[in-house]
Enzyme design. Structure first.
Site, short mmCIF file in Angstrom:
data_model
loop_
_atom_site.label_atom_id
_atom_site.label_comp_id
_atom_site.label_asym_id
_atom_site.label_seq_id
_atom_site.Cartn_x
_atom_site.Cartn_y
_atom_site.Cartn_z
N CYS A 91 -2.41 8.81 2.48
CA CYS A 91 -2.15 8.29 1.13
C CYS A 91 -3.32 8.60 0.21
CB CYS A 91 -1.87 6.80 1.16
SG CYS A 91 -3.12 5.83 1.99
N GLU A 151 0.88 -1.18 0.00
CA GLU A 151 0.00 0.00 0.00
C GLU A 151 0.91 1.22 0.00
OE1 GLU A 151 -3.09 -0.01 -0.40
OE2 GLU A 151 -3.82 -1.98 0.19
#
Length: 522
Positions: free
Chosen positions: A308, A274
């Protein structure tokens, strides 16, 4: 200018009292495998709020890393034989323990990561939610029965625990990402080895202590949730290259992910990555301006632009650029920046001074390429902004092909880009290396469907009339390209943490071969 004066609505509490409730001390062992240890390098946990040391953490030595791995593997041998619903019961109790600790653990996140209190507690709520989700999955680890082409044969697939799962987490979600992985890994029968960010080790220690207590109350070996604090050389590189760890789940920068992914793949291990995001919102002429502005501000300013999934690019139709720009600047002026422990604060500090420097460098590069700062972008100093980590969120004009626009700057910089038609906007959305989250604001069904089609957004997350951040645990989270391709949570997320086995059972007295092949006398 931003409402940068510190909020008067303070929530006073004693850090010493908080530490006592969470089992923390002035100096803390940062390694756990059923026992606490740490005789390696001592590091400081520094609060981004004021740049002061919160506590010291004793990290692992290479020998202690080895001890933890061996201990966790031994715990796995027992844990994998516990029925999955029983494993789910442990995670249910872990979720309840996190509910009890929500406010305290959330405040620790605020102290160590700089998130405002609502986001700190929200992160703990994510942990609670994923525990609830994992409990349900513990009774749904389904295989399939498959029709065999051979008479009196049965085929099926079944899933077995994978082993020891390495979890590498980043500072911006210092504990939630651990739970996203560990809760699911545990109900699947695995143990986890957690390498937390060196910038947020206290939250990891406090969380591990909660998990340890729940395990001991249930007579379960607490080494199923092991912790190894340490640098890349002592822990990170060893974890990635360790063949005893079949899966490494890593969250962080694309640069870090490339290193981890290459090392893990070299030994033919699995990685769940990720990584970076460069998330965009398209605002169409028919969009609700109220919804779009609220989503953009939260997406770009929340967590000081250090998610993110933070909104970094806005593609606005040329007909609405003036109106949207005016609305955004007005909204940014209402953002109160300051101590995240104060209840009126909407944006706290960046994690460290290097992040501030990176933001200033990005703004200079933007201006060099021809962009213009419309609002903010300055470093804040003076009373109420100790430690040099506070900045004004920035709005700037840009073009989609600017080099800096294609990079992920982990800071609250929002690039405002004009477009003429939806094809152009979608193409620019997809033109960056990252592919995590995306959104469109429109009231036209055809525009929404085009954005969601196979020729639309290439991101792992695509939203309509919702911003780029704030994912729910019920859907698979992750993205493609430089985002790494990993997916966490979601309906079949458990499969990443298990090994698949195809089984064929012959209950006849013959031995027919597949594809009708005959061999010798047969």
């Amino acid at each position: 200018m931003a409402k940068s004066s510190p909020s008067k609505k303070k929530n006073s509490f004693s850090t010493a009292a908080l530490f006592k409730k969470l089992g923390l001390r002035e100096t803390n062992a940062g390694v756990f495998c059923g026992e606490w240890m740490g005789s390696g390098k001592t590091i400081n946990s520094i609060s981004p709020i004021d740049g002061k040391v919160l506590a010291k953490i004793k990290q692992a030595t290479p020998a202690e890393y080895e001890k933890v791995v061996q201990r966790a593997l031994k715990a796995f041998e027992t844990w994998r034989n516990v029925p999955a619903p029983k494993r789910g019961e442990l995670i249910r109790q872990l979720g309840n323990a996190l509910r009890e600790a929500k406010q305290d653990l959330g405040r620790l996140v605020t102290l160590e990561a700089g998130k405002i209190q609502a986001e700190g507690e929200g992160e703990v709520q994510e942990m609670i939610d994923i525990c609830d989700f994992a409990v349900g999955l513990s009774r749904q680890l389904y295989g399939l029965t498959i029709a065999s082409e051979r008479p009196q044969h049965r085929m099926m697939e079944q899933w077995h625990p994978l082993g020891l799962v390495g979890v590498i987490t980043s500072f911006n979600f210092p504990i939630a990402v651990w739970a996203w992985n560990s809760a699911l890994a545990a109900v699947c029968g695995n143990c986890t080895l957690w390498k937390p960010s060196g910038q947020t080790p206290l939250t990891a220690i406090a969380t591990t202590k909660i998990a340890e207590r729940v395990c001991r109350e249930n007579n379960v070996d607490p080494a199923i949730f092991s912790l190894v604090s340490g640098d890349a050389e002592t822990v990170g590189n060893r974890l990635a290259s360790d063949p005893r760890i079949p899966l490494v789940s890593a969250t962080g920068s694309t640069r870090m992910g490339r290193q981890v992914g290459e090392v893990v793949s070299r030994r033919l291990g699995r990685s769940l990555l990720e990584l970076g995001g460069n998330n965009a919102i398209i605002v169409a002429p028919s969009a609700s301006m109220d919804l779009a502005v609220r989503a953009i501000v939260f997406g770009a300013v929340g967590t000081a632009g250090q998610r993110c999934t933070s909104t970094r690019r806005v593609f606005a139709h040329e007909s609405i650029v003036p109106q949207l720009t005016e609305r955004l600047i007005a909204a940014y002026k209402q953002v109160r920046i300051g101590n995240p422990l104060d209840s009126g604060t909407l944006m706290g500090p960046l994690i460290n001074t290097k992040s501030v420097e990176a933001m200033q460098t990005a703004i200079k590069e933007l201006q060099r390429e021809g962009g213009k700062v419309l609002y903010g972008g300055k470093q804040l100093s003076g009373a109420g902004y100790p430690g040099g980590r506070y900045v004004e969120p920035c709005i700037a004009t840009a073009r989609g092909n600017f080099k800096i626009v294609h990079e992920e700057t982990f800071a609250p910089i929002l690039y405002l880009i004009s477009y003429r038609d939806l094809d152009e906007a979608i193409a620019q959305n997809n033109a960056v290396p990252q592919g995590l989250s995306s959104a469109i604001f429109t009231n036209e069904v055809r525009e929404a469907e085009q954005f969601l089609a196979c020729c639309g957004s290439d991101c792992g997350i695509a939203n309509v009339n919702i911003g780029t951040s704030g994912a729910e645990i019920g859907g698979a989270f992750g993205g493609d390209k430089d985002t790494g391709g990993g997916r966490e949570s979601g309906s079949d997320s458990w499969k990443a943490y298990m090994r698949r086995q195809t089984v064929t059972i012959n209950y006849s007295t013959q031995l027919p071969l597949a594809q009708g092949i005959t061999f010798g006398a047969a």
